[in-house]
Scaffold this motif. Structure first.
Motif, mmCIF file in Angstrom:
data_model
loop_
_atom_site.group_PDB
_atom_site.id
_atom_site.type_symbol
_atom_site.label_atom_id
_atom_site.label_comp_id
_atom_site.label_asym_id
_atom_site.label_seq_id
_atom_site.Cartn_x
_atom_site.Cartn_y
_atom_site.Cartn_z
ATOM 1 N N ILE A 55 22.344 5.763 -4.422
ATOM 2 C CA ILE A 55 20.942 6.016 -4.761
ATOM 3 C C ILE A 55 20.363 4.819 -5.510
ATOM 4 C CG2 ILE A 55 19.383 7.422 -6.163
ATOM 5 C CD1 ILE A 55 21.215 9.819 -5.530
ATOM 6 N N GLY A 56 21.096 4.307 -6.501
ATOM 7 C CA GLY A 56 20.616 3.151 -7.243
ATOM 8 C C GLY A 56 20.403 1.946 -6.354
ATOM 9 N N PHE A 57 21.327 1.730 -5.425
ATOM 10 C CA PHE A 57 21.202 0.619 -4.483
ATOM 11 C C PHE A 57 19.953 0.776 -3.613
ATOM 12 C CE2 PHE A 57 22.177 -0.736 -0.065
ATOM 13 C CZ PHE A 57 22.137 -2.113 -0.258
ATOM 14 N N ALA A 58 19.764 1.965 -3.054
ATOM 15 C CA ALA A 58 18.617 2.201 -2.174
ATOM 16 C C ALA A 58 17.296 2.055 -2.918
ATOM 17 C CB ALA A 58 18.720 3.595 -1.544
ATOM 18 N N GLU A 59 17.238 2.550 -4.151
ATOM 19 C CA GLU A 59 16.011 2.431 -4.946
ATOM 20 C C GLU A 59 15.711 0.965 -5.257
ATOM 21 O OE1 GLU A 59 16.682 4.886 -8.374
ATOM 22 O OE2 GLU A 59 15.783 6.660 -7.419
ATOM 23 N N SER A 60 16.735 0.211 -5.603
ATOM 24 C CA SER A 60 16.545 -1.197 -5.952
ATOM 25 C C SER A 60 16.041 -2.004 -4.763
ATOM 26 C CB SER A 60 17.866 -1.794 -6.465
ATOM 27 O OG SER A 60 17.702 -3.138 -6.827
ATOM 28 N N VAL A 61 16.636 -1.791 -3.590
ATOM 29 C CA VAL A 61 16.192 -2.510 -2.396
ATOM 30 C C VAL A 61 14.758 -2.126 -2.037
ATOM 31 C CG1 VAL A 61 16.583 -2.825 0.077
ATOM 32 C CG2 VAL A 61 18.522 -2.821 -1.492
ATOM 33 N N ALA A 62 14.421 -0.860 -2.223
ATOM 34 C CA ALA A 62 13.047 -0.408 -1.954
ATOM 35 C C ALA A 62 12.051 -1.166 -2.828
ATOM 36 C CB ALA A 62 12.931 1.099 -2.198
#
Length: 329
Positions: free
Chosen positions: A217-224
């Motif tokens: 989740i943290g990875f996906a939010e950061s890339v977004a």
């Protein structure tokens, strides 16, 4: 009367101008935030009653990892009737081929299957290059593959912990690296992370799984956020956090209050996920009660949070677990 005129130095004048400009920027940006806050709140409220317009995915290349069973297969079948080209990845070749057959029966015209172990970076890159050559640039990437050990932290072998992180988290890094550049070049695409409610709150007996989903989740939010900051607003993102799903992955797990936190039906979940993608919904939590529980988590004292965890049975979810590291979801 003697009058003394003071003329500021050039440096002092520049400082005064900079101060004035910053003050004006602060006032204007604050006003902008206030106005947009009202607008977005009204928009969010209206969406509770008015369905958002769905985008057309005809001709889009949709890649689904973990497509050989469970939610991965059901999402493929949902996309099959929408005119999209399907690219199905799974470590289970027979299950993947069966998904492809079912998708064709549902109306899919172009379906491509690939054997791929998503935990292996080299294999992900190799198969991704093969997909680009044989099918084209992926425009909708759904990271769905995952495993669960279901053992308490001190009982989990190091190899299984490492495998959980590799499949549930690190594979997202490699698939993004492989397919995101083309999306950014075209400013068009969609990144989907099938995470879990266990990526929002810790669960007794799922330390490695929770860690892997928190990281995803943290990875996906950061890339977004990176995409937005670089002006690539045409590449959309969706993060999905469901409660336990009745697919066999969490076989034996139970829920204390099924009306509030039900074990989810996989067909319902697949439909909700695809609808979230089509309406470009940033977050999808299932069931809806999770939105309330997550809000409470952030404002309640720690001791009260533990008390509510006991009330909801959070310490006993895994007591009757029978799964064996099965594919998600």
């Amino acid at each position: 009367m003697l009058c003394i005129w003071y003329y500021p130095s050039e440096a002092e004048a520049k400082k005064a101008v900079v101060f004035t400009v910053r003050k004006m920027n602060f006032l204007l940006e604050t006003l902008q935030v206030m106005i947009l806050s009202v607008y977005y709140n009204v928009e969010g409220f209206l969406r509770l009653f008015i369905s958002a317009r769905k985008k057309n995915v005809t001709g889009e290349i949709v890649l689904i990892t973990g497509a050989g069973s469970g939610i991965g297969r059901l999402m493929a079948l949902e996309f099959a009737g929408l005119g999209a080209t399907l690219v199905l990845w799974d470590i289970n070749q027979e299950g993947n081929k069966e998904t492809a057959c079912l998708a064709r029966e549902k109306g899919a015209v172009r379906v491509h299957t690939y054997l791929c172990d998503c935990s292996d970076k080299a294999e992900v890159y190799r198969v991704a290059d093969q997909v680009k050559r044989e099918v084209g640039d992926v425009s909708i990437l759904i990271n769905n593959a995952g495993i669960v050990t279901g053992k308490k932290f001190m009982d989990a072998p190091d190899s299984l912990i490492e495998k959980t992180i590799e499949v549930n988290t690190m594979s997202h890094f490699w698939t993004y690296k492989a397919f995101l550049p083309a999306m950014m070049a075209n400013n068009h695409g969609h990144l989907v992370s099938i995470a879990s409610s266990a990526g929002l709150i810790g669960v007794n007996g799922l330390a490695d799984y929770c860690a892997s989903k928190f990281a995803a989740i943290g990875f996906a939010e950061s890339v977004a956020l990176e995409l937005l900051s670089t002006g690539k607003d045409g590449v959309k993102t969706t993060i999905v956090c469901p409660y336990f799903i009745n697919t066999g992955m969490f076989d034996g797990c139970n829920t204390k209050w099924p009306r509030m936190l039900p074990i989810l039906d996989p067909h319902y979940v697949a439909k909700r996920i695809v609808n979230a993608i089509l309406t470009e919904q940033a977050y999808l939590l299932m069931p809806r009660s999770l939105y309330v529980l997550m809000a409470l988590k952030n404002i309640l004292p720690a001791k009260l949070a533990v008390l509510l965890g006991v009330y909801f049975g959070a310490f006993n979810f895994m007591d009757a677990f029978k799964g064996r590291g099965k594919k998600q979801q």
